[in-house]
Design an enzyme around this catalytic site. Structure first.
Site, mmCIF file in Angstrom:
data_model
loop_
_atom_site.group_PDB
_atom_site.id
_atom_site.type_symbol
_atom_site.label_atom_id
_atom_site.label_comp_id
_atom_site.label_asym_id
_atom_site.label_seq_id
_atom_site.Cartn_x
_atom_site.Cartn_y
_atom_site.Cartn_z
ATOM 1 N N ASP A 161 -3.203 63.023 42.738
ATOM 2 C CA ASP A 161 -2.192 63.849 43.405
ATOM 3 C C ASP A 161 -0.875 63.903 42.620
ATOM 4 O O ASP A 161 -0.767 63.346 41.524
ATOM 5 C CB ASP A 161 -1.990 63.273 44.821
ATOM 6 C CG ASP A 161 -1.684 64.335 45.855
ATOM 7 O OD1 ASP A 161 -1.233 65.430 45.484
ATOM 8 O OD2 ASP A 161 -1.883 64.055 47.054
ATOM 9 N N ASP A 182 -1.182 72.745 50.004
ATOM 10 C CA ASP A 182 -2.274 72.374 50.930
ATOM 11 C C ASP A 182 -2.702 73.508 51.849
ATOM 12 O O ASP A 182 -1.891 74.294 52.334
ATOM 13 C CB ASP A 182 -1.824 71.190 51.794
ATOM 14 C CG ASP A 182 -1.756 69.910 50.985
ATOM 15 O OD1 ASP A 182 -1.909 69.967 49.752
ATOM 16 O OD2 ASP A 182 -1.540 68.845 51.599
HETATM 17 C C1 GLA Z 1 -1.338 66.023 49.199
HETATM 18 C C2 GLA Z 1 -2.650 66.685 48.777
HETATM 19 C C3 GLA Z 1 -3.635 66.664 49.941
HETATM 20 C C4 GLA Z 1 -3.869 65.226 50.374
HETATM 21 C C5 GLA Z 1 -2.549 64.553 50.718
HETATM 22 C C6 GLA Z 1 -2.696 63.059 50.939
HETATM 23 O O1 GLA Z 1 -0.683 66.771 50.169
HETATM 24 O O2 GLA Z 1 -2.436 67.989 48.333
HETATM 25 O O3 GLA Z 1 -4.847 67.291 49.590
HETATM 26 O O4 GLA Z 1 -4.519 64.529 49.342
HETATM 27 O O5 GLA Z 1 -1.590 64.717 49.689
HETATM 28 O O6 GLA Z 1 -1.494 62.426 51.233
#
Ligand code: GLA
Length: 401
Positions: free
Chosen positions: A149, A204
């Site tokens: 990430d 996301d």
């Molecule tokens: C980010 C990523 C998500 C998930 C969260 C976990 O937002 O884009 O897909 O992995 O972190 O905290």
């Protein structure tokens, strides 16, 4: 002579640069399940075991879902005194190796999550400064997939950070699919082909068809806004290096039509298919969508060509994707809030994919039509397609010459 030496040296460096990541991983878009979309950090040993069992008994494994990936929240809040990552002892009382072995014993593969920054997005220990140590830890556990990430990365260069982790994984010696989760911020499609196997192209996803979920400092996008952001990226995808429009929200609250459309467009985009629902409690309709092998075959087509939007008339979108042996997938998507009538005369449409040099020409060839959701043969391209399409629903076809 000097020129020859120079040429040999550049060739050597070119080969080394190309060979940075493991060769031959994810030759088709990775398929699996990830804990985040439903469980966030509320994960534990039982969930992993039950999910692995269910992946097998529900037919998900048979349909191609292979990786079981634990997202954020699997670690304790601190590294140990030697700097090693520690699985949360409450959530995973028997450690992680036992679980990795359990998942492997089911014929599945195992994945974990971490972050290029100093902390993960949920505040657990990040990998910054520990790349080689963490990579050795993952290899010793025997994992097969790492999602990496991009939180807490102020002042860090994305290409460098992801390249360092990629090198660390290579050095640790175990082939691990490397999933870059950098949200498209630094255009990973321009530099990640030899760094990892897939890269997120957007922020996301959320389980809504349209619009956004606003959290103030950041927002999650619905399925359609994410689809719109894929424009122009198809030239960067191919076997071993995929655009990732984020994990699936099928089964997480949209209507059945919306779930079907979401899944179909992910298949048209040759996107990684990472389910994000609670598969232990999957209704029949959700399972039907996630395990539709004919739709999945479009996603997993060996040529690995990402599809594109061919036409867009009054919220009726026509998506096309070239497949092996001059076949095509064609998907009609009704983005509007009312039903629509489709009248599509194949013979009037010569569809050119100039990027990959493919043509769908129903004037010159007759294509037989297979309806991939009805799971039946449906005539050929001699006659126009006439159909009524419900709001937010799709018709997905395979055309074979
Ligand atoms: C980010 C990523 C998500 C998930 C969260 C976990 O937002 O884009 O897909 O992995 O972190 O905290």
């Amino acid at each position: 002579m000097k020129n020859k030496i120079l040429l040999a040296a550049s060739l050597f460096f070119f080969i080394c640069a190309k060979a940075q990541k493991f060769e031959g991983l994810a030759l088709t878009p990775p398929m699996g399940w990830n804990s985040w979309n439903t469980f966030e950090v509320n994960i534990n040993e039982d969930l992993v075991k039950q999910t692995a069992d269910e992946m097998v008994s529900s037919g998900m494994k048979d349909a191609g879902y292979e990786y079981l990936v634990l997202d954020d929240g699997w670690m304790a809040m601190e590294r140990d005194s030697e700097g090693n990552l520690v699985p949360d002892p409450k959530k995973f009382p028997h450690g992680m190796k036992v679980l990795v072995d359990y998942v492997h014993s089911k014929g599945l593969k195992f994945g974990l999550y971490n972050c290029a920054g100093t902390k993960t997005c949920a505040g657990y220990p990040g990998t910054r400064g520990y790349e080689y140590q963490d990579a050795r830890f993952y290899a010793s556990l025997g994992i097969d997939y790492l999602k990496f990430d991009w939180c807490f990365t102020d002042g860090i260069n994305a290409k460098e950070a992801y390249t360092t982790m990629s090198k660390a994984l290579k050095k640790a010696g175990r082939p691990i699919v490397f999933s870059l989760c950098e949200w498209g911020t630094n255009k990973p499609w321009l530099w990640a082909e030899n760094v990892g196997e897939l890269w997120r192209t957007t922020g996301d996803i959320s389980a809504r068809f349209d619009g956004y979920l606003d959290h103030g400092t950041w927002k999650q996008s619905g399925v359609m806004p994410i689809v719109d952001l894929q424009k122009g990226l198809r030239k960067y995808a191919g076997p071993g290096h995929w655009n990732d429009p984020d994990m699936l929200e099928v089964g997480n609250g949209m209507t059945e039509s919306e779930d079907r459309s979401h899944f179909s467009i992910w298949c048209m985009l040759a996107a990684p298919l990472i389910a994000g629902n609670d598969i232990r409690k999957m209704p029949a309709a959700t399972k039907e969508i996630l395990t539709n092998k004919e739709a999945i075959a479009v996603d997993q087509d060996k040529d690995g060509i990402e599809g594109f939007k061919y036409k867009d008339v009054d919220s009726l979108e026509v998506w096309v994707k070239p497949l092996e042996n001059n076949a095509w997938a064609v998907c009609f998507l009704n983005r509007s809030y009312s039903p629509m009538n489709i009248n599509f005369n194949w013979k009037d449409e010569i569809i050119n994919d100039t990027l990959f040099n493919k043509t769908l020409n129903a004037k010159e060839h007759n294509y037989s039509i297979r309806n991939l959701w009805m799971k039946k043969d449906d005539g050929n391209t001699q006659k126009p397609l006439k159909a009524k399409l419900a709001s937010h629903d799709v018709i997905m076809l395979k055309l074979t010459p």
